[in-house]
Motif scaffolding. Sequence first.
Motif, PDB file in Angstrom:
ATOM      1  N   ASP A 209       0.824  -1.208   0.000  1.00  0.00           N
ATOM      2  CA  ASP A 209       0.000   0.000   0.000  1.00  0.00           C
ATOM      3  C   ASP A 209       0.857   1.256   0.000  1.00  0.00           C
ATOM      4  N   GLN A 210       1.963   1.217   0.748  1.00  0.00           N
ATOM      5  CA  GLN A 210       2.829   2.392   0.790  1.00  0.00           C
ATOM      6  C   GLN A 210       3.567   2.591  -0.528  1.00  0.00           C
ATOM      7  N   VAL A 211       3.909   1.514  -1.206  1.00  0.00           N
ATOM      8  CA  VAL A 211       4.510   1.625  -2.533  1.00  0.00           C
ATOM      9  C   VAL A 211       3.548   2.344  -3.471  1.00  0.00           C
ATOM     10  N   LEU A 212       2.262   1.998  -3.375  1.00  0.00           N
ATOM     11  CA  LEU A 212       1.251   2.639  -4.215  1.00  0.00           C
ATOM     12  C   LEU A 212       1.081   4.108  -3.841  1.00  0.00           C
ATOM     13  N   ARG A 213       1.091   4.418  -2.544  1.00  0.00           N
ATOM     14  CA  ARG A 213       0.974   5.818  -2.119  1.00  0.00           C
ATOM     15  C   ARG A 213       2.171   6.636  -2.614  1.00  0.00           C
ATOM     16  N   LYS A 214       3.336   6.060  -2.552  1.00  0.00           N
ATOM     17  CA  LYS A 214       4.530   6.749  -3.059  1.00  0.00           C
ATOM     18  C   LYS A 214       4.384   7.013  -4.560  1.00  0.00           C
ATOM     19  N   ARG A 215       3.910   6.014  -5.294  1.00  0.00           N
ATOM     20  CA  ARG A 215       3.715   6.188  -6.732  1.00  0.00           C
ATOM     21  C   ARG A 215       2.733   7.320  -7.013  1.00  0.00           C
ATOM     22  N   ASN A 216       1.634   7.364  -6.270  1.00  0.00           N
ATOM     23  CA  ASN A 216       0.630   8.411  -6.482  1.00  0.00           C
ATOM     24  C   ASN A 216       1.191   9.795  -6.171  1.00  0.00           C
ATOM     25  N   ALA A 217       2.048   9.881  -5.145  1.00  0.00           N
ATOM     26  CA  ALA A 217       2.673  11.166  -4.821  1.00  0.00           C
ATOM     27  C   ALA A 217       3.581  11.627  -5.951  1.00  0.00           C
ATOM     28  N   ILE A 218       4.332  10.691  -6.539  1.00  0.00           N
ATOM     29  CA  ILE A 218       5.199  11.030  -7.673  1.00  0.00           C
ATOM     30  C   ILE A 218       4.362  11.477  -8.863  1.00  0.00           C
ATOM     31  N   PHE A 219       3.205  10.827  -9.061  1.00  0.00           N
ATOM     32  CA  PHE A 219       2.327  11.168 -10.180  1.00  0.00           C
ATOM     33  C   PHE A 219       1.809  12.604 -10.092  1.00  0.00           C
ATOM     34  N   CYS A 220       1.813  13.187  -8.884  1.00  0.00           N
ATOM     35  CA  CYS A 220       1.380  14.584  -8.753  1.00  0.00           C
ATOM     36  C   CYS A 220       2.277  15.527  -9.552  1.00  0.00           C
ATOM     37  N   HIS A 221       3.486  15.094  -9.833  1.00  0.00           N
ATOM     38  CA  HIS A 221       4.436  15.926 -10.595  1.00  0.00           C
ATOM     39  C   HIS A 221       4.252  15.636 -12.091  1.00  0.00           C
ATOM     40  N   GLN A 222       3.124  16.089 -12.607  1.00  0.00           N
ATOM     41  CA  GLN A 222       2.721  15.738 -13.968  1.00  0.00           C
ATOM     42  C   GLN A 222       3.673  16.254 -15.039  1.00  0.00           C
ATOM     43  N   SER A 223       4.305  17.411 -14.798  1.00  0.00           N
ATOM     44  CA  SER A 223       5.205  17.961 -15.820  1.00  0.00           C
ATOM     45  C   SER A 223       6.464  17.117 -15.983  1.00  0.00           C
TER      46      SER A 223
END
Length: 640
Positions: free
Chosen positions: A576-590
């Motif tokens: 679950d934390q791996v997925l949360r980390k991925r989602n946080a990185i995805f916030c940097h869309q540029s």
Amino acid sequence: MIEIKKKDITYKPAGQFEETRFEKIHNVIFESSDEASAKVAEEIAELIRKKQSKGKACVLGLATGSSPIRVYDELVRMHREEGLSFKNVITFNLDEYLPMDKENRQSYFHFMHEQLFDHIDILPENINIPDGMISSESTKEYCLAYEQKIREAGGIDFQLLGIGRTGHVGFNEPGSHYNSGTRVITLDHITRVDAAPAFLGIDNVPRKAITMGIATVRSARRIVLLAWGQNKAGIIKKTIEGEISPQVPATYLQEHENCTFVLDKAAGSELTRNKTPWLVDESLDWTDNLTAKAVVWLCSTVDKSILHLTDKDYNDNGMSGLLAQEDSYDLNIRMFNRLQHTITGWPGGKPDADDTKRPERAKPAKKRVIIFSPHPDDDVISMGGTFDRLVDQGHEVHVAYQTSGNIAVSDKDALRYAEISKRISSSHEAQTIIDTIKSKKESSVDSLEVRNLKGNIRRGESYAATRYLGLEDSNVHFLDLPFYETGTIKKNNLSEEDIKIMMDIIKTVEPHQMYAAGDLADPHGTHKVCLDAVFEAMARLKSEPFMEDCWLWLYRGAWHEWDVDQIEMAVPLSPDQVLRKRNAIFCHQSQKDGVMFQGEDSREFWMRAEERNKDTAAKYNALGLADYAAMEAFVRYKLE
């Protein structure tokens, strides 16, 4: 000074060259590239003065790229402060892109004048740089004339080189012939990928170049090759220890009688005498760190976990000297415990727990924490899971983004945001930015307005990520260190203003814990400058009472990860934390889908970060430790 004789060196670098059965090229290793560059500049200056005393010209072969910049800086300093004259110097540059107008900011003509020629007294007629606009019909004749001009000058006295990840010197790519001369060559894809940051995307990198040949380079009476950083370590090992091969053109230098490779510690880290010194020297001083390194390597070599290693495994792999000091049974248990004690699910320390065998202190239970992030996404890319844990476990977490990261936003993304802004509320400012981007010429510097827009895009993405992880906006700090704000890939040196900004945020928070990027393999050097800023601020604040309780943890992950034997804190991540980390990185869309600064790894950052975290966990498991989904790794920096 580096003497003319191949194996004579009169300065004392960090690691002296040793004639081993592995190494085939004379090399010296320094603690830092700055120290090494100064020594190389001293040799060049001495050669120039020696030639001057005899009334002769000094012919230098020069390289471009990031490796020789500090050498050129030191030569400029010598000219300004010590009166070193270049009036007797004739230079021949190795190469140039094709086609490439000399006025283009990415041209090597522009680079050499910006870095060296505009700051010294060299005669303009003595500067020779291949013409990047030569017509295809004239290239053969032009290349022969360039060779002839070198011969007429008396040949190259001193050739300065860098090395590419393909093993190229100049632009002599894999497949180049031993006897090749100056010619036009098609650039390897990896070379173009490495050049992409400077060109703001690989599509802008020329596909061809004009370069001195292998034979031309080898004709120099003295050759010094520079290599800095972890990302050069692999090719340096192949070049120095491998067989001569056209697939690694730099290996041709093994047959030059007066060639020295000058390296920093990171670039020399994969050489056998550094990576596995027990295979070279049986009389090692077996320190605890070296023992851990050897045991981890041995497990990988024999494909066993630590507790399954036997006397035979040690003896068969050059470690009999280690067993002479300690029984394998006790050694295995000690090394197993060492690694086990690095694992913690409490990166801020576990409250009310015995912390004698834990990487972090139990007290204070709630710590003030600063996460320094060189760019506005390094925090979540490299330690997003730990970041999440620290917030969730109730620590007062602050994130300090050291630079704006504006140069990593593409014009396409900036234009999209500007057009959205205009549609929401039509304004003269928005239209000006739109017009500026649309009329922007190749390689030109962004206007201040465009840079501000790109910086704000990165800020907005950062807030999205930190809010997702539950951090209050008031704990997010954008430092915008001035050294970065040049609008170009080339940055300024660290200034007093930069250091003051760093000191101010540390004094304001008075942290118990700080995290900073120790990943120095980033392709444009910002991480190193940002880390230097952290170190300098800490050194100046050393006498402050709160600093006695402040620990600094270094993270990696964007380009490389810490070796297992180096890790001092390993934070396990659940699926679950791996997925949360991925989602946080995805916030940097540029920074998704074609980010400009990928370095040697073409995958997106979230993919490479996940794989490295999973790989670290797998390595721990292979050594006989618990099986986790992923792990983030840290090394503690101890201020002396």
